[in-house]
Design a protein around this motif. Structure first.
Motif, PDB file in Angstrom:
ATOM      1  N   PRO A 179       0.814  -1.218   0.000  1.00  9.75           N
ATOM      2  CA  PRO A 179       0.000   0.000   0.000  1.00  9.75           C
ATOM      3  C   PRO A 179       0.849   1.272   0.000  1.00  9.75           C
ATOM      4  CG  PRO A 179       0.016  -0.995   2.179  1.00  9.75           C
ATOM      5  CD  PRO A 179       0.737  -1.944   1.272  1.00  9.75           C
ATOM      6  N   LEU A 180       2.081   1.171   0.497  1.00  4.82           N
ATOM      7  CA  LEU A 180       2.984   2.321   0.536  1.00  4.82           C
ATOM      8  C   LEU A 180       4.316   1.865  -0.060  1.00  4.82           C
ATOM      9  CD1 LEU A 180       2.242   3.368   4.228  1.00  4.82           C
ATOM     10  CD2 LEU A 180       1.337   4.460   2.171  1.00  4.82           C
ATOM     11  N   ILE A 181       5.293   2.765  -0.079  1.00  7.11           N
ATOM     12  CA  ILE A 181       6.577   2.416  -0.668  1.00  7.11           C
ATOM     13  C   ILE A 181       7.429   1.671   0.362  1.00  7.11           C
ATOM     14  CG2 ILE A 181       8.709   3.322  -1.646  1.00  7.11           C
ATOM     15  CD1 ILE A 181       6.989   5.855  -2.380  1.00  7.11           C
ATOM     16  N   PRO A 182       7.821   0.434   0.083  1.00  2.05           N
ATOM     17  CA  PRO A 182       8.793  -0.221   0.968  1.00  2.05           C
ATOM     18  C   PRO A 182      10.109   0.554   0.858  1.00  2.05           C
ATOM     19  CG  PRO A 182       7.737  -1.805  -0.499  1.00  2.05           C
ATOM     20  CD  PRO A 182       7.415  -0.440  -1.020  1.00  2.05           C
ATOM     21  N   TYR A 183      10.522   1.161   1.955  1.00  7.24           N
ATOM     22  CA  TYR A 183      11.589   2.170   1.882  1.00  7.24           C
ATOM     23  C   TYR A 183      12.956   1.489   1.944  1.00  7.24           C
ATOM     24  CZ  TYR A 183      13.588   6.825   2.713  1.00  7.24           C
ATOM     25  OH  TYR A 183      14.283   7.997   2.614  1.00  7.24           O
ATOM     26  N   ASP A 220      21.200  10.688  -1.721  1.00  2.00           N
ATOM     27  CA  ASP A 220      20.566  11.985  -1.533  1.00  2.00           C
ATOM     28  C   ASP A 220      20.106  12.040  -0.083  1.00  2.00           C
ATOM     29  OD1 ASP A 220      18.815  14.019  -3.814  1.00  2.00           O
ATOM     30  OD2 ASP A 220      18.800  14.292  -1.646  1.00  2.00           O
ATOM     31  N   HIS A 221      20.239  13.202   0.539  1.00  2.00           N
ATOM     32  CA  HIS A 221      19.825  13.308   1.941  1.00  2.00           C
ATOM     33  C   HIS A 221      18.326  13.487   2.082  1.00  2.00           C
ATOM     34  CE1 HIS A 221      23.746  13.233   3.819  1.00  2.00           C
ATOM     35  NE2 HIS A 221      24.193  13.972   2.813  1.00  2.00           N
ATOM     36  N   ARG A 222      17.687  13.955   1.048  1.00  2.00           N
ATOM     37  CA  ARG A 222      16.243  14.137   1.130  1.00  2.00           C
ATOM     38  C   ARG A 222      15.567  12.766   1.140  1.00  2.00           C
ATOM     39  NH1 ARG A 222      16.225  18.153  -3.886  1.00  2.00           N
ATOM     40  NH2 ARG A 222      17.931  16.748  -4.367  1.00  2.00           N
ATOM     41  N   PRO A 223      14.767  12.488   2.167  1.00  6.45           N
ATOM     42  CA  PRO A 223      14.198  11.129   2.278  1.00  6.45           C
ATOM     43  C   PRO A 223      13.479  10.670   1.019  1.00  6.45           C
ATOM     44  CG  PRO A 223      13.816  12.356   4.289  1.00  6.45           C
ATOM     45  CD  PRO A 223      14.412  13.331   3.313  1.00  6.45           C
ATOM     46  N   ARG A 255      17.751  16.948  11.857  1.00 10.27           N
ATOM     47  CA  ARG A 255      17.563  18.085  10.949  1.00 10.27           C
ATOM     48  C   ARG A 255      18.111  17.738   9.574  1.00 10.27           C
ATOM     49  NH1 ARG A 255      18.230  24.143  12.898  1.00 10.27           N
ATOM     50  NH2 ARG A 255      16.257  23.479  13.792  1.00 10.27           N
ATOM     51  N   ILE A 256      17.288  17.887   8.553  1.00  6.15           N
ATOM     52  CA  ILE A 256      17.748  17.625   7.184  1.00  6.15           C
ATOM     53  C   ILE A 256      17.529  18.882   6.358  1.00  6.15           C
ATOM     54  CG2 ILE A 256      17.479  16.178   5.144  1.00  6.15           C
ATOM     55  CD1 ILE A 256      16.440  13.960   6.874  1.00  6.15           C
ATOM     56  N   SER A 257      18.632  19.417   5.869  1.00  2.00           N
ATOM     57  CA  SER A 257      18.557  20.559   4.953  1.00  2.00           C
ATOM     58  C   SER A 257      19.366  20.187   3.731  1.00  2.00           C
ATOM     59  CB  SER A 257      19.155  21.811   5.578  1.00  2.00           C
ATOM     60  OG  SER A 257      18.404  22.170   6.706  1.00  2.00           O
ATOM     61  N   SER A 258      18.730  20.190   2.607  1.00  3.73           N
ATOM     62  CA  SER A 258      19.445  19.706   1.423  1.00  3.73           C
ATOM     63  C   SER A 258      18.709  20.153   0.181  1.00  3.73           C
ATOM     64  CB  SER A 258      19.529  18.168   1.471  1.00  3.73           C
ATOM     65  OG  SER A 258      20.297  17.709   0.399  1.00  3.73           O
ATOM     66  N   GLY A 259      19.320  19.884  -0.926  1.00  7.06           N
ATOM     67  CA  GLY A 259      18.648  20.132  -2.200  1.00  7.06           C
ATOM     68  C   GLY A 259      18.618  21.566  -2.617  1.00  7.06           C
ATOM     69  N   ARG A 298       4.812  24.166   9.080  1.00  6.84           N
ATOM     70  CA  ARG A 298       3.762  23.154   8.983  1.00  6.84           C
ATOM     71  C   ARG A 298       4.329  21.769   9.240  1.00  6.84           C
ATOM     72  NH1 ARG A 298       0.677  25.233   3.683  1.00  6.84           N
ATOM     73  NH2 ARG A 298      -0.076  27.177   4.564  1.00  6.84           N
ATOM     74  N   TRP A 299       3.402  20.865   9.645  1.00  2.00           N
ATOM     75  CA  TRP A 299       3.790  19.503   9.974  1.00  2.00           C
ATOM     76  C   TRP A 299       3.314  18.535   8.903  1.00  2.00           C
ATOM     77  CZ3 TRP A 299       6.731  17.913  14.126  1.00  2.00           C
ATOM     78  CH2 TRP A 299       7.023  18.908  15.071  1.00  2.00           C
ATOM     79  N   TYR A 300       4.133  17.534   8.655  1.00  2.52           N
ATOM     80  CA  TYR A 300       3.781  16.526   7.662  1.00  2.52           C
ATOM     81  C   TYR A 300       4.152  15.134   8.174  1.00  2.52           C
ATOM     82  CZ  TYR A 300       3.441  20.436   4.431  1.00  2.52           C
ATOM     83  OH  TYR A 300       3.084  21.601   3.811  1.00  2.52           O
ATOM     84  N   LEU A 301       3.349  14.156   7.699  1.00  9.90           N
ATOM     85  CA  LEU A 301       3.630  12.748   7.977  1.00  9.90           C
ATOM     86  C   LEU A 301       4.287  12.162   6.728  1.00  9.90           C
ATOM     87  CD1 LEU A 301       3.201  10.052   9.549  1.00  9.90           C
ATOM     88  CD2 LEU A 301       0.956   9.912   8.457  1.00  9.90           C
ATOM     89  N   GLN A 302       5.455  11.499   6.907  1.00 11.95           N
ATOM     90  CA  GLN A 302       6.116  10.966   5.710  1.00 11.95           C
ATOM     91  C   GLN A 302       6.368   9.463   5.758  1.00 11.95           C
ATOM     92  OE1 GLN A 302       9.857  12.745   4.539  1.00 11.95           O
ATOM     93  NE2 GLN A 302       9.435  12.331   2.385  1.00 11.95           N
TER      94      GLN A 302
END
Lengths: 208, 479
Positions: free
Chosen positions: A85-89, B390-393, B435-439, B471-475
């Motif tokens: 359902p989501l990306i296996p990371y 890449d550091h960005r998840p 803390r991730i700052s990249s790109g 703002r907050w996000y779920l990743q």
């Protein structure tokens, strides 16, 4: 309250199953000791289908299956996610010990293709486990998949894991093992709903 | 000087008809006569057909007068050439010294001569003599939808004459000369001017011509003539360019009618795929990709690219992939033209058979399954999770990317959301954020603080606060 122990001569008979014991089933450890103790053979049954009922993604199903996928892939067998359902990371898979060379993801567009892909993979020699996300799977489909897992040419059979919604609990199942996961603050709780050759109703908590 | 060659000539007398994919080829040739005609200016004449009462070379007008329902189709030289090359590829199963003859009609009312000539002298031992080689040739040709006639002679031209005259195999130059001497001049397919000159001066058989010396023949028929005669009889060498399969594969087949049902399309396709296999075997290469284009009235195209992970010479593999794909998603429109294309080949590795080779054959089994899955689900539907530097998840992973990492990664959740979702924090988050700052160098710079949070039921969430707008996000999900 304990009953009188059975005579040793009876216990040694192989054709006698004692209800308080777990049957000797060919199985692969889940990697969670508390859960292994509840399961016949001490893990996921080999050459069989196991169902895991989850209310939504992320309640603990990855924590439950990743140790198995890691061990199988390290033993040189392929593992696959079908219709996750989501990306296996990938970074987390690697950290869990999964050999990314042998880990595959299939994204079928329809339920029919999903069943087809799971079945074909289970039949493929060299596959270790296939985790498939299936919303609905009637008995006929389950039997097909069960047969595919049994048929797998590479000795011992493959492990088929069907991840399904909790509504499936009301349906009959041909799976050898059926688990349900619920999330909790101290770690996911796994309940054994059905275990061929074992006892049902017990729960184990995976480490948080 | 005599040559020691031995040539097998395979003539395809009905090629103009058989190269066209006409459905009524075989069934009931008398019912509705079907003929293929050649044309020069306003003159049209029959060059192929199966009706017993229509002869080759007959004027089309007279045929149409006798058979008003005749179906006359113009010859398609491109299709004939492609079919001849396909037979040439198949002939590589006998020898690699192959010459294609594709002679046009010498004049009005003449037939073309189309044949594959094979120098079989080097291969005789391999097949256990001439009889064994001819058996092999017949079984190879038996797989083709073409009428064939065979003849053997010590020279290429001699074999061509023998096949037209229907002679039994001629083993040496002496037999060649004596049998050819009995033949009427028409079998030699000399230029019509020379043939007419000889016929009009009382020469009926080749023997009549052979009585003259070279100088007088050269004086009357041109300097080329005695040389051609010497090549025919094997007293002069006859060097020809060998046929080699083209470096890229192109094959087109026009269908007589539009075919709607993909199952029915598999019949002509099987023939094309078999030809492709013969091509691969002739070149001793294997393919990993074959493109098929279906067109309708030369306008609407629909392309299907079939890929295999393991290079293969077996056209059946591609046919199975195609069947798998059409089973799931049939072609959208009827087809009247089929085109096959393959550009990239790899040198064939002879299969290594090993005593303890389980892992390898498992890999083969998986590769062929992966091909079938891609054929049915689409090319992008099967992949391996990989890493990306890449550091960005959201960019730290990729499909089929790197499979191992040199630097240790901080803990990451096993589930990543396809795109971050807005999230509302309910309780203050403990622990220091990552803390991730990249790109900053491209279009998607980020500045985020990542936390582990708990969901309503206690499940683990991977959330971040965007430091630019708060703002907050779920990743991601941890379990």
């Amino acid at each position: 309250m304990s009953s009188r122990p059975l005579p040793e001569s009876l216990l040694q008979r192989t054709d006698l199953w004692v209800g308080s014991r777990l049957a000797a089933v060919a199985a692969e450890s889940t990697g969670h000791a508390a859960l292994d103790r509840l399961l016949p053979g001490g893990g996921w049954p080999l050459g069989a289908l196991s169902e895991v009922l989850v209310p939504r993604p992320g309640v603990g199903e990855m924590q439950l299956i990743l140790p198995l996928l890691a061990r199988l892939s390290q033993a040189g067998r392929r593992v696959a996610f079908v219709a996750p359902p989501l990306i296996p990371y990938a970074p987390a898979l690697l950290a869990a010990g999964v050999d990314l060379d042998l880990c595959w993801v299939a994204e079928p567009a329809s339920a029919v293709d999903c069943v087809w892909a799971i079945e074909q993979m289970l039949r493929c020699p060299g596959i270790g486990a296939v985790a498939g996300w299936l919303a609905s799977a009637d008995e006929r489909v389950q039997r097909r998949l069960q047969l595919a897992a049994e048929d797998n040419g590479s000795g011992g059979g493959a492990i088929g894991l069907l991840i399904r919604p909790p509504q499936a609990r009301r349906q009959p199942s041909v799976a050898a093992l059926r688990l349900a996961i619920t999330a909790s603050a101290d770690g996911p709780i796994v309940e054994v709903l059905k275990a061929r050759g074992g006892r049902v109703g017990q729960t184990a908590r995976l480490a948080a | 000087m005599s040559t020691t060659g031995l040539w097998l000539c395979i003539e395809l007398p009905q090629l103009p008809l058989e190269a066209l994919a006409l459905p009524s080829n075989e069934a009931a040739p008398e019912a509705a006569p079907l003929v293929v005609y050649a044309q020069h200016g306003s003159r049209r004449w029959v060059i192929a057909g199966r009706h017993p009462r229509i002869g080759n070379g007959e004027a089309l007008g007279s045929v149409q007068a006798r058979f008003p329902d005749v179906r006359a189709v113009p010859r398609d030289i491109a299709a004939e050439t492609a079919a001849l090359q396909a037979v040439g590829c198949l002939a590589y199963g006998l020898s690699d010294r192959i010459v294609l003859s594709n002679e046009t009609p010498r004049g009005l009312f003449d037939r073309p001569f189309q044949a594959v000539n094979i120098d079989i002298a080097p291969s005789l031992k391999l097949f256990g003599g001439l009889a064994g080689l001819l058996d092999r040739a017949r079984s190879l040709l038996g797989t083709l939808p073409y009428t064939t006639r065979l003849a053997v002679a010590p020279t290429l031209e001699g074999a061509a004459v023998a096949v037209r005259a229907g002679l039994t195999p001629l083993a040496d130059a002496g037999a060649l000369r004596s049998r050819l001497a009995e033949l009427p001049l028409e079998f030699l397919r000399w230029p019509l001017a020379a043939q007419d000159l000889l016929l009009n001066s009382g020469h009926v058989h080749l023997g009549d011509v052979l009585r003259h010396d070279a100088a007088s023949l050269a004086a009357r028929l041109g300097r080329e003539f005695p040389a051609a005669l010497a090549r025919l009889l094997g007293s002069a060498p006859d060097p020809r360019p060998w046929f080699t399969p083209p470096p890229r594969y192109r094959r087109k087949l026009d269908l007589d009618v539009e075919i709607d049902d993909w199952q029915a399309l598999l019949f002509p396709l099987r023939r094309l795929f078999d030809e492709f296999e013969a091509y691969l075997r002739a070149r001793q290469v294997a393919a990993t990709q074959l493109a098929l284009t279906l067109s309708r009235r030369r306008t609407e195209n629909e392309a299907f690219v079939l890929r295999t992970t393991t290079p293969t010479q077996d056209a059946g593999v591609f046919l199975r992939l195609l069947r798998e794909r059409w089973n799931a998603r049939p072609p959208s429109a009827p087809a009247s033209e089929l085109r096959l294309r393959a550009d990239q080949f790899v040198a064939l590795q002879s299969p290594q058979t090993q005593l303890f080779d389980d892992g390898h054959s498992d890999g083969e089994a998986w590769n062929s399954l992966a091909d079938r899955i891609r054929a049915r689900l689409g090319d992008g539907a099967l992949w391996r999770p990989g890493l990306a530097a890449d550091h960005r998840p959201e960019f730290a992973w990729s499909r089929d990317g790197e499979r191992c990492s040199e630097r240790p990664l901080p803990p990451r959740p096993p589930w990543l959301l396809r795109r971050p979702q807005p999230w509302i924090p309910r309780v203050p988050l403990a622990a220091a954020p990552e803390r991730i700052s990249s790109g900053w160098w491209d279009e998607a710079p980020i500045a985020r603080d990542y936390y582990r949070a708990k969901g309503a039921d206690g499940e683990g969430l991977w959330v971040y606060q965007d430091r630019r707008d708060g703002r907050w996000y779920l990743q991601g999900l941890w379990q």
